[in-house]
Design a protein around this motif. Structure first.
Motif, PDB file in Angstrom:
ATOM      1  N   THR A 103       0.820  -1.213   0.000  1.00 54.42           N
ATOM      2  CA  THR A 103       0.000   0.000   0.000  1.00 54.42           C
ATOM      3  C   THR A 103       0.849   1.256   0.000  1.00 54.42           C
ATOM      4  O   THR A 103       0.600   2.197  -0.767  1.00 54.42           O
ATOM      5  N   GLU A 104       1.864   1.303   0.852  1.00 59.54           N
ATOM      6  CA  GLU A 104       2.694   2.491   0.955  1.00 59.54           C
ATOM      7  C   GLU A 104       3.520   2.703  -0.301  1.00 59.54           C
ATOM      8  O   GLU A 104       3.684   3.843  -0.768  1.00 59.54           O
ATOM      9  N   LYS A 107       1.654   4.296  -3.196  1.00 59.24           N
ATOM     10  CA  LYS A 107       1.374   5.726  -3.031  1.00 59.24           C
ATOM     11  C   LYS A 107       2.500   6.558  -3.642  1.00 59.24           C
ATOM     12  O   LYS A 107       2.297   7.700  -4.035  1.00 59.24           O
ATOM     13  N   HIS A 130      -1.750   2.067  -9.672  1.00 60.66           N
ATOM     14  CA  HIS A 130      -3.157   2.405  -9.499  1.00 60.66           C
ATOM     15  C   HIS A 130      -3.756   2.944 -10.805  1.00 60.66           C
ATOM     16  O   HIS A 130      -3.094   3.661 -11.557  1.00 60.66           O
TER      17      HIS A 130
END
Length: 236
Positions: A103-104, A107, A130
């Motif tokens: 997840t990190e 980003k 994403h």
């Protein structure tokens, strides 16, 4: 009493609706803005550092077996180590590639599957990004066409891959990032790049996958390759 309870419930529902709307705005727009700026800063920082350390070396015009990985070797999770350029997306499309797909990491840019090879090596250099939120680097992945260039810039090289195929799979179908895409257990003899993103838009039900094959390797000191030119009909 009933009227007051209904009034309180109504206020709570309105508040919940406002909070939900604010969350959507934050998720879809604010994260794009902040992550986009941070990713652009990372690209600028990488290129400035590489410009200071680049030294000339012979140019290769064709794929080579296991071109040398940069001196940093395999980077630690979370560290940016390459830049992705996709002329079909935009002439100035440049997004950092970081080690890891958590997840990190996603980003901060496009994530590299840690179990896959590094850029240009024989096998499958697999990456994920994403389609919405956090800079949405793979928002246009479905617009890629066969033959389109996907260029990876590293501290020492420009690696040009050409799109060869697309597929939509279940998230559990990890064979798409096998050393030979979709052939688990097979021994690789070519260098591949695989891009993955959630599908359809705003959903994680499936994965949109693009496979590209290494076409050429160019020394960074020789300047950008001609493959960075925007194709006809692209956003660039």
């Amino acid at each position: 009493m009933i009227r007051r309870a209904v009034s309180v419930l109504g206020e709570l529902l309105v508040t919940a609706g406002v909070l939900t709307l604010l969350f959507v705005v934050w998720q879809l727009y604010w994260t794009d803005l902040t992550s986009g700026r941070a990713q652009a800063a990372t690209v600028s920082s990488l290129e400035q550092r590489w410009e200071r350390t680049t030294t000339p070396a012979p140019t290769s015009t064709a794929p080579v077996a296991d071109p040398p990985v940069d001196a940093v070797g395999v980077p630690p999770v979370g560290q940016p180590f390459a830049i992705l350029h996709v002329p079909r997306f935009a002439a100035d499309y440049s997004v950092p590639i970081v080690e890891g797909t958590g997840t990190e990491e996603l980003k901060d840019g496009i994530g590299h599957y840690t179990q896959s090879v590094m850029p240009g090596q024989i096998g499958n250099f697999a990456i994920a990004g994403h389609r919405v939120t956090y800079g949405k680097p793979f928002n246009q992945i479905a617009e890629l066409q066969d033959g389109d260039a996907v260029v990876v810039e590293t501290a020492t090289q420009w690696l040009t891959y050409r799109v060869r195929s697309h597929e939509i799979v279940r998230p559990q179908q990890v064979s798409v990032i096998a050393p030979v895409p979709d052939q688990p257990g097979a021994t690789p003899t070519q260098a591949w790049l695989t891009m993955t993103a959630c599908h359809p838009m705003h959903s994680a039900r499936q994965r949109y996958v693009v496979h590209a094959q290494l076409e050429s390797v160019r020394n960074r000191a020789d300047g950008p390759p001609s493959s960075l030119a925007a194709p006809a009909g692209s956003a660039g």
